[in-house]
Design an enzyme around this catalytic site. Structure first.
Site, short mmCIF file in Angstrom:
data_model
loop_
_atom_site.label_atom_id
_atom_site.label_comp_id
_atom_site.label_asym_id
_atom_site.label_seq_id
_atom_site.Cartn_x
_atom_site.Cartn_y
_atom_site.Cartn_z
N TYR A 146 33.39 48.48 46.55
CA TYR A 146 33.02 47.07 46.40
C TYR A 146 31.63 46.96 45.80
CZ TYR A 146 31.41 42.42 47.86
OH TYR A 146 30.87 41.17 47.88
N LEU A 171 32.33 29.72 49.92
CA LEU A 171 31.17 29.22 49.18
C LEU A 171 31.59 28.17 48.17
CD1 LEU A 171 28.23 29.17 48.24
CD2 LEU A 171 28.74 31.18 46.82
N ASP A 180 42.62 32.74 35.39
CA ASP A 180 42.44 34.19 35.52
C ASP A 180 41.18 34.55 34.75
OD1 ASP A 180 42.49 36.94 35.47
OD2 ASP A 180 44.40 37.12 34.42
#
Length: 286
Positions: free
Chosen positions: A127, A16, A40
């Protein structure tokens, strides 16, 4: 001369992220692409420094290894929840609007009609839990936010279901694909376009669903893929999820409703069949 809009895109080398960066550059926006090697997002100070000076932050960074998350949930939580909180907090501090990409996995996958944007979250996998926590964090940290849920993504810039199916079909001459999981195949190019349309329309903060219209099963999508690859779709055979047991449970029903888009006057992505026909050449040739 128009005002140049400045975007920071995290996860910029993902499927994406690549399409979003390309579209932003094509229309003349100023883009800072960033991936894990450059930023990060779990580091609050580094994230704040990166966000400074931007008008929008598109958080495309995510831990997307669904099965791996079952045994490494703290690591997935670090990216999908703590990282999302860090990005949203930095956006709020610097006056940027945050666009956070989420997933159908925040729902339980047992519905029989499209999930509403305000439907109750009930994730069944690690998830899904970490992505649901990320949504909560974005809402808590940044009043000016767009949470865009998507599902069944495919694109030219990475590994995806269509590429795998086309390769296996060519190699084996036949394949079995589950017919009891239903969703909305969605091209990353279309999702990138939708994100830009939402940003341009200055829609209210909230949750929006970024998936193609219509629905099909993985089996139905696989047949369309095989046909686009110039093979006989009859070589794709239907099977059930029981034949492919995996660590993380897959939603049986991943269809997301688009009422939220219609309310703010933004057109949903068109039917998945139409969009796949347009995208197939680039995706399978990529």
């Amino acid at each position: 001369m128009g005002v140049v809009v400045r975007w920071l895109v995290t996860g910029a080398r993902g499927m994406l992220g690549q399409d979003l960066v390309a579209r932003l550059l094509a229309r003349g926006d100023e883009v800072t692409p960033s991936d894990r090697d450059e930023l990060d997002i779990t580091d609050p100070r580094a994230t704040s420094d990166a966000v400074a000076g931007h008008d929008f932050v598109a958080n495309c960074a995510a831990w997307t290894a669904v099965d791996d998350a079952e045994t490494r949930e703290p690591a997935a939580f670090g990216v999908n929840a703590i990282g999302a909180a860090s990005v949203a907090r930095a956006a709020a501090r610097h006056g940027a609007r945050v666009v956070h990409v989420s997933t159908d996995y925040v729902f339980d996958g047992t519905a029989t009609s499209p999930y509403r944007e305000d439907g109750p979250l009930s994730p069944r996998s690690a998830y899904g839990r970490t992505k649901a926590a990320g949504e909560w964090a974005v809402r808590a940290e940044a009043a000016d936010h767009l949470i865009v849920r998507t599902a069944w993504l495919y694109g030219a810039g990475g590994s995806c279901f269509p590429k795998t199916i086309a390769r296996v079909a060519a190699e084996r001459g036949a394949l079995d694909v589950v017919d009891d999981q239903v969703g909305q195949p969605t091209w990353t190019g279309d999702l990138a376009d939708l994100i830009l349309r939402l940003a341009d329309a200055k829609v209210p903060s909230g949750v929006y669903h970024g998936t193609s219209s219509g629905e099909t099963s993985w089996f139905g999508f696989a047949r369309a893929i095989v046909a686009a690859a110039g093979l006989d779709p009859e070589i794709v055979r239907p099977t059930t999820s029981g034949a492919f047991l995996r660590p993380a449970p897959r939603p049986s029903y991943s269809v997301l409703g688009h009422d939220g888009l219609r309310v703010v006057g933004v057109a949903p992505i068109a039917a998945w069949e139409e969009r796949w026909k347009l995208a197939a050449g680039a995706v399978l040739g990529g």
